[in-house]
Design a protein around this motif. Structure first.
Motif, PDB file in Angstrom:
ATOM      1  N   GLU A  31      -4.756  -4.703   3.864  1.00  0.00           N
ATOM      2  CA  GLU A  31      -3.394  -4.516   3.363  1.00  0.00           C
ATOM      3  C   GLU A  31      -3.369  -3.480   2.243  1.00  0.00           C
ATOM      4  OE1 GLU A  31       0.190  -7.519   2.661  1.00  0.00           O
ATOM      5  OE2 GLU A  31      -1.395  -7.774   1.172  1.00  0.00           O
ATOM      6  N   ASP A  34      -3.688   0.093   3.821  1.00  0.00           N
ATOM      7  CA  ASP A  34      -2.505   0.517   4.581  1.00  0.00           C
ATOM      8  C   ASP A  34      -1.345   0.746   3.609  1.00  0.00           C
ATOM      9  OD1 ASP A  34      -0.385   0.928   6.283  1.00  0.00           O
ATOM     10  OD2 ASP A  34      -0.657  -0.942   7.408  1.00  0.00           O
ATOM     11  N   SER A  35      -1.051   1.996   3.313  1.00  0.00           N
ATOM     12  CA  SER A  35      -0.031   2.309   2.307  1.00  0.00           C
ATOM     13  C   SER A  35       1.358   1.815   2.690  1.00  0.00           C
ATOM     14  CB  SER A  35       0.008   3.814   2.032  1.00  0.00           C
ATOM     15  OG  SER A  35       0.392   4.525   3.180  1.00  0.00           O
ATOM     16  N   ARG A  36       1.617   1.613   3.968  1.00  0.00           N
ATOM     17  CA  ARG A  36       2.938   1.116   4.380  1.00  0.00           C
ATOM     18  C   ARG A  36       3.094  -0.375   4.129  1.00  0.00           C
ATOM     19  NH1 ARG A  36       3.103   2.957  10.305  1.00  0.00           N
ATOM     20  NH2 ARG A  36       0.904   2.569   9.991  1.00  0.00           N
ATOM     21  N   ARG A  37       1.973  -1.103   3.948  1.00  0.00           N
ATOM     22  CA  ARG A  37       2.028  -2.541   3.689  1.00  0.00           C
ATOM     23  C   ARG A  37       1.558  -2.914   2.285  1.00  0.00           C
ATOM     24  NH1 ARG A  37      -1.212  -6.125   7.049  1.00  0.00           N
ATOM     25  NH2 ARG A  37      -2.858  -4.634   6.644  1.00  0.00           N
ATOM     26  N   ASN A  38       0.913  -1.994   1.592  1.00  0.00           N
ATOM     27  CA  ASN A  38       0.320  -2.284   0.291  1.00  0.00           C
ATOM     28  C   ASN A  38       1.397  -2.733  -0.712  1.00  0.00           C
ATOM     29  OD1 ASN A  38      -0.992  -2.297  -2.159  1.00  0.00           O
ATOM     30  ND2 ASN A  38      -1.992  -0.326  -1.871  1.00  0.00           N
ATOM     31  N   PRO A  39       1.329  -3.983  -1.203  1.00  0.00           N
ATOM     32  CA  PRO A  39       2.338  -4.454  -2.150  1.00  0.00           C
ATOM     33  C   PRO A  39       2.195  -3.842  -3.537  1.00  0.00           C
ATOM     34  CG  PRO A  39       0.730  -6.171  -1.737  1.00  0.00           C
ATOM     35  CD  PRO A  39       0.392  -5.036  -0.821  1.00  0.00           C
ATOM     36  N   ASN A  41       2.074  -0.579  -3.759  1.00  0.00           N
ATOM     37  CA  ASN A  41       2.730   0.710  -3.558  1.00  0.00           C
ATOM     38  C   ASN A  41       4.191   0.573  -3.996  1.00  0.00           C
ATOM     39  OD1 ASN A  41       3.945   3.036  -2.626  1.00  0.00           O
ATOM     40  ND2 ASN A  41       2.837   3.053  -0.688  1.00  0.00           N
ATOM     41  N   ARG A  43       6.699   2.304  -3.519  1.00  0.00           N
ATOM     42  CA  ARG A  43       7.662   2.617  -2.443  1.00  0.00           C
ATOM     43  C   ARG A  43       7.951   1.387  -1.591  1.00  0.00           C
ATOM     44  NH1 ARG A  43       4.522   7.454  -2.899  1.00  0.00           N
ATOM     45  NH2 ARG A  43       5.880   9.112  -3.629  1.00  0.00           N
ATOM     46  N   ASN A  44       7.009   0.474  -1.501  1.00  0.00           N
ATOM     47  CA  ASN A  44       7.213  -0.761  -0.746  1.00  0.00           C
ATOM     48  C   ASN A  44       7.940  -1.817  -1.570  1.00  0.00           C
ATOM     49  OD1 ASN A  44       5.808   0.419   1.344  1.00  0.00           O
ATOM     50  ND2 ASN A  44       3.861  -0.502   0.777  1.00  0.00           N
ATOM     51  N   ALA A  45       8.128  -1.554  -2.839  1.00  0.00           N
ATOM     52  CA  ALA A  45       8.813  -2.499  -3.723  1.00  0.00           C
ATOM     53  C   ALA A  45      10.215  -2.011  -4.075  1.00  0.00           C
ATOM     54  CB  ALA A  45       7.997  -2.701  -4.996  1.00  0.00           C
ATOM     55  N   PRO A  48      11.505   4.242  -3.894  1.00  0.00           N
ATOM     56  CA  PRO A  48      11.055   5.334  -3.019  1.00  0.00           C
ATOM     57  C   PRO A  48      10.810   6.649  -3.743  1.00  0.00           C
ATOM     58  CG  PRO A  48      13.392   4.963  -2.725  1.00  0.00           C
ATOM     59  CD  PRO A  48      12.879   3.855  -3.627  1.00  0.00           C
TER      60      PRO A  48
END
Length: 74
Positions: A31, A34-39, A41, A43-45, A48
């Motif tokens: 996790e 994977d930058s799209r799932r990394n909590p 990151n 951008r995922n919080a 953006p």
């Protein structure tokens, strides 16, 4: 200068503090990678337009976890 209602934080510092409040530790190495799932990151919080990179927030998050081991930090 009166930045942030005279709390003493520069606008960039205040923004980084707000972002840090919304980050969580990843559940696994997969996790994290994977930058799209990394909590961790921003951008995922919901931030953006975060432009500082992941290292400052990752270090801040894990420093807070180490310094407050009995807190509710995930």
């Amino acid at each position: 200068m009166g930045w942030d209602g005279s709390t003493g934080q520069h606008p960039d510092e205040r923004f980084m503090s707000l972002v840090a409040d919304h980050l969580k530790s990843p559940a696994s190495l997969g996790e994290y990678i994977d930058s799209r799932r990394n909590p961790l990151n921003p951008r995922n919080a919901g931030y953006p337009f975060y432009v500082y990179g992941l290292l400052p927030q990752t270090l801040t998050h894990y420093t807070a976890v180490m310094l407050t081991p009995n807190s509710a930090l995930p």
